[in-house]
Design an enzyme around this catalytic site. Structure first.
Site, mmCIF file in Angstrom:
data_model
loop_
_atom_site.group_PDB
_atom_site.id
_atom_site.type_symbol
_atom_site.label_atom_id
_atom_site.label_comp_id
_atom_site.label_asym_id
_atom_site.label_seq_id
_atom_site.Cartn_x
_atom_site.Cartn_y
_atom_site.Cartn_z
ATOM 1 C CB SER A 238 28.281 35.983 37.180
ATOM 2 O OG SER A 238 29.276 35.518 38.035
ATOM 3 C CG HIS B 282 30.885 39.993 38.694
ATOM 4 N ND1 HIS B 282 29.805 40.128 39.524
ATOM 5 C CD2 HIS B 282 30.946 38.658 38.425
ATOM 6 C CE1 HIS B 282 29.251 38.950 39.741
ATOM 7 N NE2 HIS B 282 29.927 38.039 39.085
#
Length: 196
Positions: free
Chosen positions: A96, A121
């Site tokens: 992330s 993501h």
């Protein structure tokens, strides 16, 4: 508990906590969730080392599940602001926001250990219960702006198109070291202190 290292010097013994000793060798450990206190500590260390000698590399070891976008971008902006090259070495995972930070190291000096993982993501966020509809729309618009900004950074760092990043980050997209190298987020895999 933080380990202590004892060194023999010409003036006798000197003890350091392990992180202070690593900092002496221009090594910064970015571990755990990315949040404001951790980011402030990383930023302070980057600024300190750059002020000490901006001709030497700084070594940023990364092992994080990600976290706060604003805290992570503050680290990235500082990495780009200072004159010192920042080598990034991923161990464990850069997930992330950790991917944004690790891939923002100086190009040609972004590394990964062989069993580490990368995750991209889309950014997450939301509103609590009792939130007004207008506020929900504001939060949704801000999330879209944030996603575009992060996709641009990942595109710049990897050489992939924003369209490709957008598609891959639609859901959790995990990569091992070889896949991360092929994707363009790192420049080499480190094995036994050697580049592969």
């Amino acid at each position: 508990m933080i380990p202590v290292v004892i060194e023999q010097t010409s003036r006798g013994e000197r003890s350091y906590d392990i992180y202070s000793r690593l900092l002496k060798d221009r090594i910064i450990m970015l571990t755990g969730p990315v949040e404001d206190n951790m980011a402030n500590s990383i930023i302070a260390q980057l600024l300190f080392l750059d002020a000490q000698d901006n001709t030497k590399d700084i070594y940023l070891y990364v092992n994080t599940p990600g976290g706060s976008v604003s805290a992570g971008l503050a680290i990235v902006d500082t990495m780009n602001f200072i004159k010192s090259d920042v080598q990034t070495i991923v161990m464990g995972m850069a997930a992330s926001m950790g991917t944004i930070i690790a891939s923002s190291g100086t190009k040609g000096k972004r590394f990964m250990l062989p069993n580490a993982e990368y995750l991209i993501h889309q950014p997450m966020g939301g509103t609590g219960s009792g939130t007004q509809q207008t506020d929900m729309a504001i939060v949704a618009e801000q999330l879209l702006k944030t996603r575009k900004r992060l996709e641009k950074i990942l595109s710049d760092n990897s050489g992939k198109t924003i369209k490709q990043i957008h598609k891959d980050a639609e859901r959790d997209y995990w990569m091992d070291a070889k896949e991360t190298l092929e994707y363009g987020f790192i420049d080499a895999i480190m094995e036994n202190n050697e580049l592969k």
